[in-house]
Scaffold this active site. Structure first.
Site, PDB file in Angstrom:
ATOM      1  N   SER A  97      -9.086  27.257  -0.619  1.00 42.16           N
ATOM      2  CA  SER A  97      -9.899  26.389  -1.226  1.00 42.16           C
ATOM      3  C   SER A  97     -10.286  25.341  -0.291  1.00 42.16           C
ATOM      4  O   SER A  97      -9.710  24.779   0.506  1.00 42.16           O
ATOM      5  CB  SER A  97      -9.476  25.645  -2.346  1.00 42.16           C
ATOM      6  OG  SER A  97     -10.086  24.442  -3.045  1.00 42.16           O
ATOM      7  N   GLY A 115      -9.148  40.015 -13.025  1.00 41.91           N
ATOM      8  CA  GLY A 115      -9.742  40.215 -14.138  1.00 41.91           C
ATOM      9  C   GLY A 115     -11.027  39.536 -14.497  1.00 41.91           C
ATOM     10  O   GLY A 115     -11.883  40.081 -14.982  1.00 41.91           O
ATOM     11  N   TYR A 122      -2.118  21.672  -6.245  1.00 35.22           N
ATOM     12  CA  TYR A 122      -3.134  22.733  -5.887  1.00 35.22           C
ATOM     13  C   TYR A 122      -3.678  22.672  -4.363  1.00 35.22           C
ATOM     14  O   TYR A 122      -3.529  23.531  -3.701  1.00 35.22           O
ATOM     15  CB  TYR A 122      -4.318  22.637  -6.522  1.00 35.22           C
ATOM     16  CG  TYR A 122      -5.078  23.660  -6.518  1.00 35.22           C
ATOM     17  CD1 TYR A 122      -5.227  24.986  -6.991  1.00 35.22           C
ATOM     18  CD2 TYR A 122      -6.552  23.497  -5.894  1.00 35.22           C
ATOM     19  CE1 TYR A 122      -5.934  26.197  -6.817  1.00 35.22           C
ATOM     20  CE2 TYR A 122      -7.460  24.530  -5.838  1.00 35.22           C
ATOM     21  CZ  TYR A 122      -7.064  25.656  -6.209  1.00 35.22           C
ATOM     22  OH  TYR A 122      -8.103  26.894  -5.983  1.00 35.22           O
ATOM     23  N   ALA A 123      -3.853  21.320  -4.041  1.00 38.02           N
ATOM     24  CA  ALA A 123      -4.338  20.830  -2.663  1.00 38.02           C
ATOM     25  C   ALA A 123      -3.149  21.298  -1.683  1.00 38.02           C
ATOM     26  O   ALA A 123      -3.258  22.057  -0.604  1.00 38.02           O
ATOM     27  CB  ALA A 123      -4.817  19.594  -2.478  1.00 38.02           C
ATOM     28  N   THR A 124      -1.786  20.894  -1.872  1.00 42.20           N
ATOM     29  CA  THR A 124      -0.634  21.235  -1.143  1.00 42.20           C
ATOM     30  C   THR A 124      -0.504  22.592  -0.974  1.00 42.20           C
ATOM     31  O   THR A 124      -0.155  23.453   0.013  1.00 42.20           O
ATOM     32  CB  THR A 124       0.403  20.495  -1.654  1.00 42.20           C
ATOM     33  OG1 THR A 124       0.201  19.047  -1.953  1.00 42.20           O
ATOM     34  CG2 THR A 124       1.760  20.658  -0.813  1.00 42.20           C
ATOM     35  N   ALA A 125      -0.456  23.456  -2.057  1.00 39.50           N
ATOM     36  CA  ALA A 125      -0.365  25.150  -2.144  1.00 39.50           C
ATOM     37  C   ALA A 125      -1.347  25.743  -1.218  1.00 39.50           C
ATOM     38  O   ALA A 125      -1.089  26.480  -0.470  1.00 39.50           O
ATOM     39  CB  ALA A 125      -0.361  25.528  -3.392  1.00 39.50           C
TER      40      ALA A 125
END
Length: 258
Positions: free
Chosen positions: A137, A12, A150-153
């Protein structure tokens, strides 16, 4: 060009929207999966509106992903799937319960697993092959402080990309990822707007320093690379994570260094 369809999660706004518009420009049908209905208003007024449709729902939900795949396949053979949806919320492992941290990791990993699983099953059932692009990322390789979930995912998303490539490459399904540096999106604008002007200037100059090209990226620049990886021009590219970061990963400056 033969008719083809794509699904883009989190399509979106920001990078997702740029990908949707780039694929539509090639004449494809694109189904947008988006949690926030307010970010879908632009679809109706787009020049390619007749080839754009939306599924409102969570990209980590199996039924939502299936609905998106059904819509895409009803229009044209499903050719590609872009796992772009992300959750930007973090928690520290020393203050939050470990289960909460794990749930935040899952919130960013699950949509990619659900999306890839849906795409793989549809590609195999149709016997057509296809391409998956996962949005990662620079943090997958080089964590920034305070963003552990976030970094782990994102590191897991890159591992998923390699495993998909190995498991399904022989069946005509390619999987690749793009590892983004800082990109100019609405979210980035809102972040800067929330700072006082001096701090906003400092952040902007710091981001300039972290990216050797001397600026942060544009959403359209990411969309070009995603479109390439989805296309037959990238027929022999499989299992890679391509940095789209203006050289940020190559420079590797410590974000906290002054």
């Amino acid at each position: 060009m033969s008719a083809m369809s794509y699904v883009v999660t989190g399509g979106g706004r920001g990078v997702g929207r740029a990908v949707v518009e780039r694929l539509a420009a090639d004449g494809a049908t694109v189904v947008v999966v988006e949690r926030d209905p307010s970010s879908l208003a632009w679809l109706a007024h787009h020049p390619a509106a007749g080839r754009l449709s939306a599924v409102t729902g969570d990209a980590s939900d199996q039924e939502t992903a299936a609905r998106a795949a059904d819509l895409a396949e009803a229009a044209a053979p499903l050719t590609g799937w872009v796992n772009n949806a992300a959750v930007f919320r973090d928690a520290a492992l020393h203050t939050a319960p470990a289960t909460e941290v794990f749930d935040l990791i899952a919130a960013n990993l699950r949509p990619a697993v659900i999306g890839a699983g849906t795409a793989v099953r549809r590609f195999l059932a149709a016997g057509t092959g296809g391409a998956i692009v996962n949005v990662s990322s620079h943090q997958a390789r080089r964590a920034v402080p305070g963003a552990l979930p976030y970094a782990t995912a994102k590191a897991a998303v890159e591992g998923l990309t390699r495993a998909l490539a190995v498991d399904y490459g022989g069946r005509g399904i390619r999987a690749n990822a793009v590892a983004l540096g800082s990109i100019h999106t609405e979210r980035h604008d809102a972040f800067l707007a929330g700072l006082d002007p001096a701090e906003a200037d400092r952040v902007t100059s710091e981001l300039t320093r972290l990216h050797p090209v001397g600026r942060i990226g544009r959403t359209g620049e990411v969309a070009e690379v995603v479109a390439f990886l989805l296309s037959e021009r990238a027929a022999f590219v499989n299992g890679v994570t391509l940095p789209v970061d203006g050289g940020r990963a190559a420079l590797g400056v410590d974000p906290e260094a002054r």
